[in-house]
Design a protein around this motif. Structure first.
Motif, PDB file in Angstrom:
ATOM      1  N   ASN A  22       0.824  -1.208   0.000  1.00 32.77           N
ATOM      2  CA  ASN A  22       0.000   0.000   0.000  1.00 32.77           C
ATOM      3  C   ASN A  22       0.859   1.259   0.000  1.00 32.77           C
TER       4      ASN A  22
ATOM      5  N   HIS B 138       0.815   4.137  -2.943  1.00 31.35           N
ATOM      6  CA  HIS B 138       0.688   5.575  -2.663  1.00 31.35           C
ATOM      7  C   HIS B 138       1.856   6.348  -3.267  1.00 31.35           C
TER       8      HIS B 138
ATOM      9  N   PHE C  17      -7.137  -1.453   2.776  1.00 28.93           N
ATOM     10  CA  PHE C  17      -7.276  -0.755   1.490  1.00 28.93           C
ATOM     11  C   PHE C  17      -7.431   0.737   1.788  1.00 28.93           C
TER      12      PHE C  17
END
Length: 243
Positions: A112, A116, A171
């Motif tokens: 994640n 990003h 998420f």
């Protein structure tokens, strides 16, 4: 992320399903740009090939060189070996990141963070997978027993994230959208049995026992299947969010 799919890369390329046009029809309108996309854990490149029809450049990565060797080459797709959590890509360089039937194997916090980093502001990440197929009332209990009971000791714990459609996988993105689809195929019994040989649990069973686990149910599958082809149905689930 461990490499669980190199040893069956040729079977994987032939017998694994692709994804319905409806999934892309749902996803692509959410994406603001069409310059660059990253297909993570691309396997044999089936998603990358679709994305290449819509984006100027597609980067496709996988940890398995054997899987990448099966991928069809296109001028605007660059394949390279790289883990999902650490890539060579520049910051804010993608309009879209996709992961098909693989995110449950990742270090989610690291992945994640990487998403990003490489997504442009407003860019989209989409993750999807598919559950256990349905065939018929005569065959489904046999397949469910093989998946849930016979193979249970040979599945990694991560596999069960598929069962609950990634509900336990973080998420941390905005404007989250979810959707469900179906993949329908006409398969022979032989094709179905070879599909089972792509399962990571079946590969682990082979490695531990030196035997093909599919032979444990193949005779009964053939008997219940009968001659010719049957329709098989895979339930597909998807989620998408925005940086």
């Amino acid at each position: 992320m461990l490499d669980r799919f190199s040893s069956q890369a040729d079977l994987y390329a032939r017998y694994r399903i692709d994804y319905p046009a409806a999934l892309y029809d749902w996803l692509l309108p959410q994406v603001p740009g069409r310059t660059r996309a990253w297909d993570c854990a691309t396997g044999n490149g089936q998603v990358a090939a679709v994305l290449a029809e819509h984006f100027g450049q597609v980067e496709a990565t996988d940890i398995s060189a054997a899987q990448l060797a099966q991928a069809a080459r296109q001028l605007n797709i660059t394949y390279q070996q790289a883990p999902a959590e650490h890539t060579p890509f520049a910051d804010a360089s993608f309009d879209l990141v996709t992961v098909a039937q693989a995110v449950h194997w990742f270090d989610m916090a690291a992945f994640n963070a990487e998403v990003h980093r490489v997504l442009q502001p407003g860019g989209v990440v989409a993750e999807w997978g598919y559950g256990l197929l349905r065939i018929s009332p005569a065959l489904d209990p046999l397949v469910q027993h093989f998946h849930n009971d016979t193979m249970r000791p040979y599945w990694d714990d991560n596999r069960w994230h598929i069962t609950d459609e990634y509900a336990r996988l973080s998420f941390p993105f905005a404007e989250v959208q979810t959707a469900r689809f179906e993949v329908r195929r006409q398969w022979s019994a032989e094709w179905f049995l070879n599909y089972l040989r792509t399962w990571s649990s079946v590969v682990k069973y082979q490695q531990q026992h030196g035997q093909d686990a599919v032979l444990l149910l193949s005779e009964e599958v053939m008997r219940r299947w009968g001659a010719g082809e049957r329709e098989v149905v895979f339930p597909v689930f998807a989620r998408a969010g925005r940086r």
